[in-house]
Write a protein that holds these residues in place. Structure first.
Motif, mmCIF file in Angstrom:
data_model
loop_
_atom_site.group_PDB
_atom_site.id
_atom_site.type_symbol
_atom_site.label_atom_id
_atom_site.label_comp_id
_atom_site.label_asym_id
_atom_site.label_seq_id
_atom_site.Cartn_x
_atom_site.Cartn_y
_atom_site.Cartn_z
ATOM 1 N N PHE A 81 10.473 1.425 -34.014
ATOM 2 C CA PHE A 81 10.589 2.460 -34.157
ATOM 3 C C PHE A 81 9.171 2.538 -34.790
ATOM 4 O O PHE A 81 8.539 3.702 -34.725
ATOM 5 N N LEU A 114 8.753 2.263 -28.377
ATOM 6 C CA LEU A 114 9.331 4.204 -28.110
ATOM 7 C C LEU A 114 10.370 4.149 -27.396
ATOM 8 O O LEU A 114 11.393 4.691 -27.746
ATOM 9 N N TYR A 117 12.732 1.175 -28.221
ATOM 10 C CA TYR A 117 13.557 1.918 -29.026
ATOM 11 C C TYR A 117 15.080 3.031 -28.255
ATOM 12 O O TYR A 117 15.673 3.148 -29.105
ATOM 13 N N THR A 118 14.109 4.264 -27.973
ATOM 14 C CA THR A 118 15.109 5.212 -27.895
ATOM 15 C C THR A 118 16.338 5.573 -26.753
ATOM 16 O O THR A 118 17.160 5.730 -26.505
ATOM 17 N N ALA A 126 12.818 10.269 -32.800
ATOM 18 C CA ALA A 126 11.640 9.115 -32.010
ATOM 19 C C ALA A 126 11.927 9.934 -30.621
ATOM 20 O O ALA A 126 10.694 9.620 -30.191
#
Length: 287
Positions: A81, A114, A117-118, A126
């Motif tokens: 992130f 990203l 991460y999500t 985020a």
């Protein structure tokens, strides 16, 4: 009246400059402490904070140097992130410098991080960043004439802004969509988004009034309504000068110069061309 407005804008700029100087002193002090403690997390944040200040002051070359140092440390910390945020900031700096291929590259890297991460973390903040990167990618793909990718991310923007209850997020999404359609000479959908923006224009929940007036001026000019186009651009100039945001002011001044020239007002055209040139030199030349 014009002299008073110019003086007020000058006072705002001076006050902001003093605040940035104080912020820079504070962040430099924090950097010294982080360096002394040899903590990568603190150093990464300090480099990022210094980069942000230089970016706000339109010193994008220096901000890029600090962002890259922050990125190196965040790679060691391995938080996707935070890495994505810095990659996104680097992309915006290159976009402000009109280096659009590099900007696209870093936006794509930010998106990759990203998404990673999500996919593993349920993080609302985020997801909001993800929507911002969709918007940025749509714009830069349009500039780089990668229209298929631009349309793909435009659809994602429409999906997001219809879901969000955040006025600021909605307005920015609508601005991006309006810009994309204007750049493609698709005036009917651009007009529809402008109408939605007009309803939100005077809201205190977002800082984009100057950009909305710029877009309204462009649409009025397309409709051959020069008087209204000038009225709107004068509002955009006033609001932009109160804020002191250089990149948008550069765009507004250049457009205003062209608008005044085609409207048979050479003095105003030259005045705003000089203002545009001053900001251009400020942004794109280094010592």
């Amino acid at each position: 009246s014009t002299r008073k407005e110019s003086s007020a804008a000058s006072d705002v700029y001076k006050r902001q400059s003093e605040e940035y100087v104080q912020a820079k002193k504070y962040f430099n002090s924090a950097f010294v402490i982080a360096e002394k403690e040899s903590k990568d997390e603190w150093l990464a944040k300090s480099y990022n904070d210094l980069a942000v200040i230089h970016s706000i002051q339109s010193d994008y070359l220096q901000s890029l140097e600090f962002y890259q140092k922050s990125l190196e440390l965040k790679e060691k910390l391995a938080n996707d992130f935070y890495i994505a945020i810095t990659l996104n900031n680097i992309a915006h700096a290159y976009k402000s410098l009109e280096q659009y291929q590099k900007s696209q590259h870093y936006f794509e890297l930010a998106l990759e991080r990203l998404v990673s991460y999500t996919s593993q973390n349920d993080d609302l903040k985020a997801l909001e960043y993800l929507s911002h990167i969709y918007q940025s990618l749509a714009l830069v793909y349009s500039i780089n004439e990668e229209h298929q990718k631009q349309r793909f991310y435009s659809e994602k923007i429409i999906y997001y802004y219809k879901k969000t209850l955040n006025t600021k997020e909605t307005v920015y999404g609508l601005i991006v969509l309006t810009r994309l359609h204007l750049s493609a000479n698709e005036f009917k959908p651009a007009r529809q988004f402008i109408e939605q923006l007009t309803l939100l224009k005077d809201s205190n929940e977002h800082p984009f009034q100057d950009e909305i007036y710029l877009l309204k001026s462009k649409l009025a000019l397309h409709d051959n309504n020069e008087l209204q186009a000038i009225e709107f651009i004068e509002q955009a100039i006033k609001l932009a000068e109160e804020k002191g945001q250089s990149v948008l002011k550069k765009e507004i001044y250049l457009y205003a110069s062209e608008l005044y020239f085609t409207s048979g007002r050479p003095y105003e055209a030259i005045t705003f061309l000089k203002k545009y040139q001053y900001i251009y030199c400020l942004l794109y030349t280094s010592d």
